[in-house]
Design an enzyme around this catalytic site. Sequence first.
Site, PDB file in Angstrom:
ATOM      1  N   CYS A 399     -29.516 -58.879  -8.979  1.00  0.00           N
ATOM      2  CA  CYS A 399     -29.760 -59.701 -10.158  1.00  0.00           C
ATOM      3  C   CYS A 399     -29.595 -61.184  -9.822  1.00  0.00           C
ATOM      4  CB  CYS A 399     -28.842 -59.265 -11.304  1.00  0.00           C
ATOM      5  SG  CYS A 399     -29.383 -59.873 -12.926  1.00  0.00           S
ATOM      6  N   HIS A 526     -30.197 -53.554 -11.571  1.00  0.00           N
ATOM      7  CA  HIS A 526     -28.810 -53.210 -11.211  1.00  0.00           C
ATOM      8  C   HIS A 526     -28.763 -51.755 -10.728  1.00  0.00           C
ATOM      9  CE1 HIS A 526     -26.566 -56.743 -12.841  1.00  0.00           C
ATOM     10  NE2 HIS A 526     -27.658 -56.858 -13.581  1.00  0.00           N
ATOM     11  N   GLU A 528     -26.607 -50.156  -9.159  1.00  0.00           N
ATOM     12  CA  GLU A 528     -25.284 -49.519  -9.187  1.00  0.00           C
ATOM     13  C   GLU A 528     -25.089 -48.634 -10.410  1.00  0.00           C
ATOM     14  OE1 GLU A 528     -24.661 -53.769 -10.860  1.00  0.00           O
ATOM     15  OE2 GLU A 528     -25.809 -52.811  -9.266  1.00  0.00           O
TER      16      GLU A 528
END
Length: 588
Positions: A399, A526, A528
Amino acid sequence: MKYILVTGGVISGIGKGIISSSIGTILKSCGLHVTAIKIDPYINIDAGTFSPYEHGEVFVLDDGGEVDLDLGNYERFLDIRLIRDNNITTGKIYQAVINKERRGDYLGKTVQVVPHITDAIQEWVMKQARISVDDDGVEPQVCVIELGGTVGDIESMPFIEAFRQFQFKVKRENFCNIHVSLIPQPSPTGEQKTKPTQNSVRELRGLGLSPDLIMCRCATVLETSVKEKISMFCHVEPTQVICVQDVSSVYRVPLLLEDQGVVDYFCQRLNLPVEMRSRKMLTKWKEMADRSDKLLEQVSIALVGKYTKLSDSYTSVIKALEHSALAINYKLDVKYIDSADLETSTLKEEPVKYHEAWQKLCSAHGVLVPGGFGVRGTEGKMLAINWARKQNKPFLGVCLGMQLAVCEFARNVLGWEDANSTEFNPESKHPVVIDMPEHNPGQLGGTMRLGRRRTIFTTRDSVLRKLYGDVEHVDERHRHRFEVNPELKHHFAKEGLHFVGQDVEGERMEVIELQDHCYFVGVQYHPEFTSRPIKPSPPYFGLLLAAAGKLQSYLAKGCRLSPRDTYSDHSGSSSPDVDISDLKFPSL
């Protein structure tokens, strides 16, 4: 539908989220369909406007819901996909009730906490519990509900009252309460103290809820005499007092609960449709926990961020790194670096801090710059990115990390000295990062590009594309207000920084890769948020492989790990359809 309510006593931050996730895991491993709901008693509508120091990271769901980080634990442990309504806040409940009152739905009645607010809570829970969270679309059989905060807080009183009524509405055989409490062990005596738990349970019972299981968080294993004392004063059998001591890895918590007969208790108490046979379905969890304890080789990643004083600020990032390190048999060492400490202003004011930060960065095997907001520390992040690019060190920018990698490249390779994001310098002559057309600068909550979006790979020889399993596109979760200026992309490609992933319209730059570098990747999304213990996130996995010096051999082998780096495939884990035996990544 069976409901399991998890409450907490004595202090907050005691581990209710991990315990709730672990309960869901062991029930799902029995073949049941499990969903989860998190209740946060704050008045905010969602977690979107929180500072990470206030409440940890903001977790983003597929539908763009900005929620509490505990929902991330539920998704990772249970391998499910939740939506924004799985996170209930006081703000959401009151907003729903006020909207109904404005429409005249209450027919002129005085709107009160009881029954209107409490009814709204019960209706929300019953409705949300039936929504499928698995890919097969099957309605859940069990709903684990975690009530945030501690019993006795003024904020959580309406929720406690709602569940006091709820237990009679759904009948005793369909509802049970787990109370998580702290057993302190003062260092002078080392004696395990039960008084805080007694007081907490007494208060809960006084409010009309009686715990079925008391889960005691303690530093060491609970002594038998202490267990019996809690049993006597808290009106439960000794077998209903569960010890959750500190363990080497969170993967051990489901095993800990399983060993103490929690599943057997649920089967009897809730009449669950589970065969009472010897269970081997947590084999993968045991393998993960055992592997985690036995790892010898270490790989270090420098996490260059803004909120490094609180590890909860980057919970999903750390978990994604852990999942990837575990998959290649390495112990993870995260070096937290406050990006402001890398800047020259720190050299003048606090030279020791400056040199320590650079020593940490230079000694790491890889560099990660996660997402964030605000101008503080951005120059330090760019210095770290510059160092990783020039030293050929593995780098992943997520990001804001990707945006700053583009700014750094523009400044130091393209020669645009004032290149910047319009977020930090609206007057820049080279605005390489600009705000999105739909961004509303006057309102912060929920105005970003949020949730699951598709990214199309524009070239076949992308490293990240290979790590994803050579797919045409991936679906990942976003949370940003600014993005790379598409009008300038051709300038970067000439110098070797390629935009290898774009959105469906081809207008938004999603993935960057630097040619002739061991691993220099940036992603606007993102990744994750979709990483799982047995299914690591490919961008993070690539970073760890590169940091361990294994990326090229992994790619050369067709993206397969050696047999010693895989888990057994006959375990019936909580995610039976997921198999790491060849670590080929499906489209997420």
